[in-house]
Motif scaffolding. Structure first.
Motif, mmCIF file in Angstrom:
data_model
loop_
_atom_site.group_PDB
_atom_site.id
_atom_site.type_symbol
_atom_site.label_atom_id
_atom_site.label_comp_id
_atom_site.label_asym_id
_atom_site.label_seq_id
_atom_site.Cartn_x
_atom_site.Cartn_y
_atom_site.Cartn_z
ATOM 1 N N PHE A 106 63.869 -28.713 -6.649
ATOM 2 C CA PHE A 106 63.888 -29.570 -5.470
ATOM 3 C C PHE A 106 62.533 -29.552 -4.767
ATOM 4 N N ALA A 107 61.877 -28.391 -4.721
ATOM 5 C CA ALA A 107 60.530 -28.316 -4.141
ATOM 6 C C ALA A 107 59.563 -29.196 -4.926
ATOM 7 N N THR A 108 59.718 -29.208 -6.262
ATOM 8 C CA THR A 108 58.885 -30.078 -7.095
ATOM 9 C C THR A 108 59.175 -31.541 -6.788
ATOM 10 N N PHE A 109 60.438 -31.862 -6.609
ATOM 11 C CA PHE A 109 60.827 -33.239 -6.287
ATOM 12 C C PHE A 109 60.233 -33.676 -4.946
ATOM 13 N N VAL A 110 60.286 -32.812 -3.937
ATOM 14 C CA VAL A 110 59.740 -33.150 -2.616
ATOM 15 C C VAL A 110 58.230 -33.377 -2.708
ATOM 16 N N ALA A 111 57.533 -32.505 -3.458
ATOM 17 C CA ALA A 111 56.084 -32.666 -3.605
ATOM 18 C C ALA A 111 55.757 -33.985 -4.297
ATOM 19 N N GLY A 112 56.535 -34.318 -5.332
ATOM 20 C CA GLY A 112 56.311 -35.594 -6.005
ATOM 21 C C GLY A 112 56.622 -36.782 -5.118
ATOM 22 N N ALA A 113 57.679 -36.664 -4.302
ATOM 23 C CA ALA A 113 58.031 -37.762 -3.389
ATOM 24 C C ALA A 113 56.938 -37.977 -2.346
ATOM 25 N N LEU A 114 56.355 -36.886 -1.848
ATOM 26 C CA LEU A 114 55.258 -37.022 -0.887
ATOM 27 C C LEU A 114 54.054 -37.715 -1.518
ATOM 28 N N CYS A 115 53.738 -37.345 -2.746
ATOM 29 C CA CYS A 115 52.630 -38.006 -3.445
ATOM 30 C C CYS A 115 52.927 -39.487 -3.662
ATOM 31 N N PHE A 116 54.177 -39.793 -3.973
ATOM 32 C CA PHE A 116 54.567 -41.194 -4.187
ATOM 33 C C PHE A 116 54.402 -42.012 -2.912
ATOM 34 N N VAL A 117 54.863 -41.472 -1.785
ATOM 35 C CA VAL A 117 54.765 -42.185 -0.511
ATOM 36 C C VAL A 117 53.306 -42.312 -0.073
ATOM 37 N N LYS A 118 52.552 -41.210 -0.192
ATOM 38 C CA LYS A 118 51.147 -41.238 0.222
ATOM 39 C C LYS A 118 50.337 -42.211 -0.626
ATOM 40 N N SER A 119 50.580 -42.231 -1.935
ATOM 41 C CA SER A 119 49.848 -43.142 -2.817
ATOM 42 C C SER A 119 50.202 -44.591 -2.517
ATOM 43 N N SER A 120 51.484 -44.873 -2.311
ATOM 44 C CA SER A 120 51.911 -46.233 -1.989
ATOM 45 C C SER A 120 51.332 -46.677 -0.655
ATOM 46 N N ARG A 121 51.322 -45.773 0.310
ATOM 47 C CA ARG A 121 50.746 -46.086 1.623
ATOM 48 C C ARG A 121 49.261 -46.421 1.494
ATOM 49 N N LEU A 122 48.534 -45.624 0.692
ATOM 50 C CA LEU A 122 47.102 -45.863 0.533
ATOM 51 C C LEU A 122 46.836 -47.187 -0.176
ATOM 52 N N LEU A 123 47.675 -47.538 -1.143
ATOM 53 C CA LEU A 123 47.509 -48.824 -1.829
ATOM 54 C C LEU A 123 47.692 -49.992 -0.856
ATOM 55 N N VAL A 124 48.711 -49.909 -0.006
ATOM 56 C CA VAL A 124 48.934 -50.969 0.992
ATOM 57 C C VAL A 124 47.773 -51.023 1.974
ATOM 58 N N LEU A 125 47.313 -49.857 2.399
ATOM 59 C CA LEU A 125 46.190 -49.804 3.329
ATOM 60 C C LEU A 125 44.946 -50.449 2.728
ATOM 61 N N GLN A 126 44.656 -50.136 1.474
ATOM 62 C CA GLN A 126 43.479 -50.698 0.812
ATOM 63 C C GLN A 126 43.636 -52.200 0.578
ATOM 64 N N TYR A 127 44.846 -52.629 0.269
ATOM 65 C CA TYR A 127 45.078 -54.058 0.072
ATOM 66 C C TYR A 127 44.818 -54.829 1.364
ATOM 67 N N LEU A 128 45.258 -54.277 2.489
ATOM 68 C CA LEU A 128 45.000 -54.929 3.772
ATOM 69 C C LEU A 128 43.531 -54.851 4.136
ATOM 70 N N PHE A 129 42.871 -53.729 3.797
ATOM 71 C CA PHE A 129 41.438 -53.615 4.027
ATOM 72 C C PHE A 129 40.674 -54.705 3.291
ATOM 73 N N ARG A 130 41.117 -55.013 2.079
ATOM 74 C CA ARG A 130 40.421 -56.009 1.270
ATOM 75 C C ARG A 130 40.401 -57.370 1.963
ATOM 76 N N GLY A 131 41.461 -57.684 2.700
ATOM 77 C CA GLY A 131 41.517 -58.960 3.400
ATOM 78 C C GLY A 131 40.908 -58.927 4.782
ATOM 79 N N SER A 132 40.506 -57.745 5.265
ATOM 80 C CA SER A 132 39.914 -57.639 6.607
ATOM 81 C C SER A 132 38.870 -56.540 6.608
ATOM 82 N N MET A 133 37.762 -56.766 5.876
ATOM 83 C CA MET A 133 36.715 -55.754 5.790
ATOM 84 C C MET A 133 35.808 -55.750 7.010
ATOM 85 N N ARG A 134 35.933 -56.767 7.868
ATOM 86 C CA ARG A 134 35.044 -56.850 9.024
ATOM 87 C C ARG A 134 35.299 -55.733 10.017
#
Length: 345
Positions: A93-121
Motif C-alpha cells: 500500500f505504501a508503494t501504491f501511495v507513492a505511485g499515486a502521488l507521482c501520477f498526480v504530480k506528473s499529470s499536474r505538471l503536464l497540465v501546467l506546462q500545457y497552459l504555459f505553452r498558451g500563455s508564455m508572456r
C-alpha cells in the motif's frame, strides 16, 4: 490471505511491472514536453518549471526505491516469516501511495506546462491547475477506497446527502468565489499580467493581475500595493481589460499657449516630440489639434497610442519633457498661469 483492512489480491495485481513502467513514462513525458515545447518560455517560466521538475524527481526517487524494495521482498523467501508476511500488504500500500502521488504530480505538471505553452508572456492562473489536481486526487481516492479497501461507496454517498447540504451552506461564499473564478477563466476575461479596471459602484480599482486563487484575484496597483478582490465581486462588476494584444491604448496630454503663437508649428513640434518616444506606436500616428480657446490663449491636445498600460505615467512624463524641450529650442513658450485680483471699493 484475507487481510483485515486491505484487499491484498487487488493491490498485488496493481503493483506489477506494467504499472511501474507507465508511471515512469508519464514522468518522462512531462520532462520531454518541457524540453521540446517550452524552449521559448521566459526565464521566470523556466525557473518555475525546473522547480516543479526537481520536486517531481524527488517523488519518483522515493517511489522507485519503495517499489524495488517491495518487488525484492515479494519474490524472495524473506516473506515466509509470519511477521513479514503480515507486513506485506502495508508495504504494498505504501508503494501504491507513492505511485499515486507521482501520477498526480506528473499529470499536474503536464497540465501546467500545457497552459504555459498558451500563455508564455506572464504565466497561468494556478486555480485551473489546482482544480485539476483536486478532481484527479478525489477520483483516485474514491477508486482506492472502493478497490483497495473494499468500501461500498453508494450507501456512503446516499447517507452523506444531508451533510453535503449543510457543508454547502457553510461554504456558500467560498464556493461562490470558486465558481466565479472558474467562469472568469473560461470566459477569458483577463489573464495574468493584464492591466484591468474594476468598477465597483462609484469606486474604480486599477491594477495588474498577479494571481487568481480559489477565493480571490490579486492585483498589483501603480504604487506596487497588493489589491485582493473576491472573485464573486469581480464577476458582478464591470471589468475593462487594457492588455489585449493588437489593441492600442489611447492617451493624451494638453498644453496651453498664449495668443500669437504659431499654431501650425506648435502642432508639428508636438507630433514630432511624440514620435521620438519609442514606446509610442507609430500606427496610429500621434495627432495634435487645437482643443479650445479662451481669453488667455489656446489649448492644444496631443493624443497618442501605447501598448503598455502600466507605463502610461512614465511615458506621459517622457512626452511632456521632450515636447517642452523641443518647443524651447524653437523659441516657443507655453502659457503662464495668471491671477486676476479685483479690489472692491
Amino acid at each position: 490471505m484475507n487481510d483485515r483492512f486491505i484487499q491484498s489480491q487487488s493491490l498485488y495485481e496493481i503493483l506489477d511491472i506494467e504499472t511501474f513502467i507507465l508511471i515512469l513514462l508519464l514522468g518522462l513525458t512531462a520532462f520531454l514536453f518541457y524540453k521540446f515545447f517550452l524552449k521559448n518560455a521566459t526565464p521566470e517560466r523556466h525557473q518555475s518549471i525546473k522547480g516543479h521538475l526537481k520536486t517531481l524527481a524527488k517523488y519518483y526517487a522515493i517511489f522507485v526505491g519503495i517499489f524495488l524494495l517491495y518487488r525484492l521482498l515479494y519474490h524472495t523467501h524473506l516473506f515466509a516469516a509470519p511477521t513479514l508476511l503480515r507486513l506485506r500488504p502495508y508495504l504494498g500500500f505504501a508503494t501504491f501511495v507513492a505511485g499515486a502521488l507521482c501520477f498526480v504530480k506528473s499529470s499536474r505538471l503536464l497540465v501546467l506546462q500545457y497552459l504555459f505553452r498558451g500563455s508564455m508572456r506572464a504565466g497561468v492562473p494556478m486555480l485551473l491547475v489546482n482544480i485539476f489536481s483536486l478532481v484527479l486526487s478525489i477520483v483516485l481516492a474514491l477508486w482506492t477506497f472502493s478497490n483497495i479497501f473494499g468500501v461500498q461507496l453508494t450507501p456512503l454517498l446516499a447517507t452523506s446527502a444531508a451533510f453535503s447540504i449543510i457543508l454547502g451552506l457553510a461554504l456558500q461564499d467560498t464556493l461562490g468565489n470558486l465558481f466565479a473564478g472558474i467562469s472568469l477563466q473560461i470566459d477569458k476575461t483577463f489573464e495574468i499580467g493584464d492591466w484591468v479596471e474594476v468598477m465597483n459602484s462609484s469606486n474604480k480599482i486599477v491594477g495588474q493581475v498577479k494571481e487568481l486563487t480559489w477565493r480571490s484575484t490579486v492585483l498589483v496597483g501603480f504604487s506596487d500595493e497588493m489589491i485582493t478582490l473576491p472573485n464573486k465581486l469581480i464577476a458582478q462588476c464591470q471589468v475593462s481589460n487594457f492588455s489585449p494584444e493588437g489593441t492600442p491604448i489611447l492617451r493624451s496630454q494638453t498644453i496651453k499657449f498664449p495668443f500669437g503663437t504659431d499654431i501650425p508649428q506648435v502642432l508639428l513640434l508636438l507630433e514630432q516630440a511624440a514620435t521620438q518616444i519609442s514606446e509610442i506606436r507609430a500606427h496610429p500616428a500621434p495627432l495634435a489639434f487645437v482643443l479650445e480657446t479662451n481669453d488667455q490663449g489656446f489649448a492644444v491636445k496631443l493624443i497618442y497610442f501605447i501598448d503598455n498600460y502600466g507605463r502610461q505615467f512614465a511615458i506621459g512624463n517622457k512626452v511632456l519633457t521632450t515636447a517642452l524641450d523641443l518647443l524651447s529650442k524653437n523659441g516657443i513658450q507655453t502659457a503662464r498661469p495668471s491671477f486676476h485680483v479685483q479690489q472692491q471699493i
